[in-house]
Design an enzyme around this catalytic site. Structure first.
Site, PDB file in Angstrom:
ATOM      1  NE  ARG A 162     -33.140  21.601  73.840  1.00 37.24           N
ATOM      2  CZ  ARG A 162     -33.245  20.102  74.277  1.00 37.24           C
ATOM      3  NH1 ARG A 162     -33.022  19.146  73.358  1.00 37.24           N
ATOM      4  NH2 ARG A 162     -32.982  20.107  75.712  1.00 37.24           N
ATOM      5  CE  LYS A 185     -30.178  23.366  75.160  1.00 34.79           C
ATOM      6  NZ  LYS A 185     -30.565  24.096  76.317  1.00 34.79           N
ATOM      7  CG  HIS A 253     -38.125  27.376  73.519  1.00 37.14           C
ATOM      8  ND1 HIS A 253     -37.242  26.432  73.030  1.00 37.14           N
ATOM      9  CD2 HIS A 253     -37.666  27.119  75.049  1.00 37.14           C
ATOM     10  CE1 HIS A 253     -36.800  25.624  73.830  1.00 37.14           C
ATOM     11  NE2 HIS A 253     -36.844  26.126  75.089  1.00 37.14           N
ATOM     12  NE  ARG A 256     -37.619  21.736  74.380  1.00 36.92           N
ATOM     13  CZ  ARG A 256     -37.032  20.434  74.723  1.00 36.92           C
ATOM     14  NH1 ARG A 256     -37.464  19.652  73.766  1.00 36.92           N
ATOM     15  NH2 ARG A 256     -36.346  20.290  75.528  1.00 36.92           N
ATOM     16  CG  HIS A 279     -35.645  18.755  79.979  1.00 40.96           C
ATOM     17  ND1 HIS A 279     -37.015  19.124  80.576  1.00 40.96           N
ATOM     18  CD2 HIS A 279     -35.221  19.638  79.303  1.00 40.96           C
ATOM     19  CE1 HIS A 279     -37.458  20.055  79.828  1.00 40.96           C
ATOM     20  NE2 HIS A 279     -36.475  20.334  79.164  1.00 40.96           N
ATOM     21  CE1 TYR A 288     -38.118  23.668  78.400  1.00 31.57           C
ATOM     22  CE2 TYR A 288     -40.539  22.867  77.509  1.00 31.57           C
ATOM     23  CZ  TYR A 288     -39.218  23.444  77.297  1.00 31.57           C
ATOM     24  OH  TYR A 288     -38.766  23.695  76.099  1.00 31.57           O
TER      25      TYR A 288
END
Length: 310
Positions: A162, A185, A253, A256, A279, A288
């Site tokens: 990211r 995250k 993005h 990615r 993820h 994705y």
């Protein structure tokens, strides 16, 4: 909405948020979003039901009450996707209340989120991704700035990072080896392989970067020496995509997305790609990469312990 909620509801919310942060590792941004969503919901119920709602009263919320709340949200202009996210936060809070307080929360959990079209990512073609890196690397008259932007974009495409993860790297992450430890995250860490072109791009940037390389300093620097912003990288890619004739979806993005999609098309395992991207759910990786359900089930059958024993 400025309607006051009950002390009991506020305390319960604080306890729930504390658990989300400590047990699930939710980020500060996520905690803040949950807090806003729940305060807004609880405030609505206070006004809608005619007074502050204690814990027991929260268990008496009906299907009609939930519909009234959702109608208010849509009437205020909240989109279907945002309302679905907000409803998910409310349901998670109520599941926690049900476990802790023994409440009957079926009317809340049975509330249906509005349908919305989930937008699929648009990766670049392989030649377009390479052209983006090359163009970004020659779009600034200051050699170190061009090298910096090329290094960042190469990390996005070469490692699936990211933009926030790439820009969070510091001098303390040097010297670069064969892998990077990335904090993603929710503070979750993962190890991603560092391919030679990405390492070489970063090293080429560092050789001509004019700012001092001191411990704790950001790896990627702005013109005056501070931390490089995501917006600066976005602008650099905007100039490059316009020169290349690429669509507006060619963003940081998208690099990615491209990493994941190209890796999958080259025969990469979906589970491994999930780990590389960080993820939490395989279904997220499925969306994705645009992989179909049949391929997802192949991965499930091959990797799930119970499925493997059949």
């Amino acid at each position: 909405m400025s309607v006051a909620i009950s002390d009991a509801a506020r305390d319960a919310l604080a306890d729930w948020l504390s658990g989300m942060k400590s047990l699930r590792g939710a980020s500060e941004a996520t905690i803040g979003a949950y807090r806003r969503d729940l305060v807004d919901y609880l405030s609505f119920m206070t006004e809608h039901l005619g007074g502050p709602q204690g814990i027991a009263a929260l268990g008496r919320v009906t299907t009609s009450d939930m519909r009234a709340w959702m109608a208010r949200e849509r009437g205020a202009g909240l989109g279907a996707r945002s309302l679905a996210r907000k409803l998910s936060a409310v349901k998670t809070f109520y599941r926690w209340l049900a476990e802790r307080e023994g409440l009957e929360v079926t009317p809340v959990l049975s509330a249906r989120a509005p349908r919305y079209q989930r937008s699929l990512p648009r990766p670049l073609a392989e030649d377009a991704a390479r052209a983006m890196i090359e163009t970004v690397g020659s779009s600034d008259t200051r050699p170190w700035v061009a090298a910096r932007d090329a290094a960042v974009v190469t990390l996005l495409y070469g490692c699936g990072l990211r933009i926030s993860e790439a820009l969070s790297l510091t001098v303390d992450d040097l010297p670069l080896g064969d892998s990077l430890r990335i904090r993603g995250k929710g503070g979750k860490e993962r190890i991603v392989p560092l391919i030679a072109p990405a390492r070489q791009a970063v090293e080429a940037y560092l050789e001509i970067m004019p700012h001092p390389v001191t411990s704790g300093a950001p790896l990627f620097r702005a013109i005056r020496g501070g931390a490089l912003s995501a917006r600066t990288v976005q602008k650099s890619m905007e100039r490059a995509r316009m020169g290349l004739g690429l669509p507006a979806t060619a963003t940081p993005h998208a690099m990615r997305h491209s990493f994941a999609t190209h890796l999958l098309s080259a025969g990469g395992d979906l589970r491994s790609i999930q780990d590389l991207l960080g993820h939490a759910s395989l279904s997220t990786t499925q969306v994705y990469t645009g992989v179909d359900t049949a391929r997802l089930m192949e991965v499930y059958e091959a990797s799930h312990p119970r499925a493997a024993r059949r």
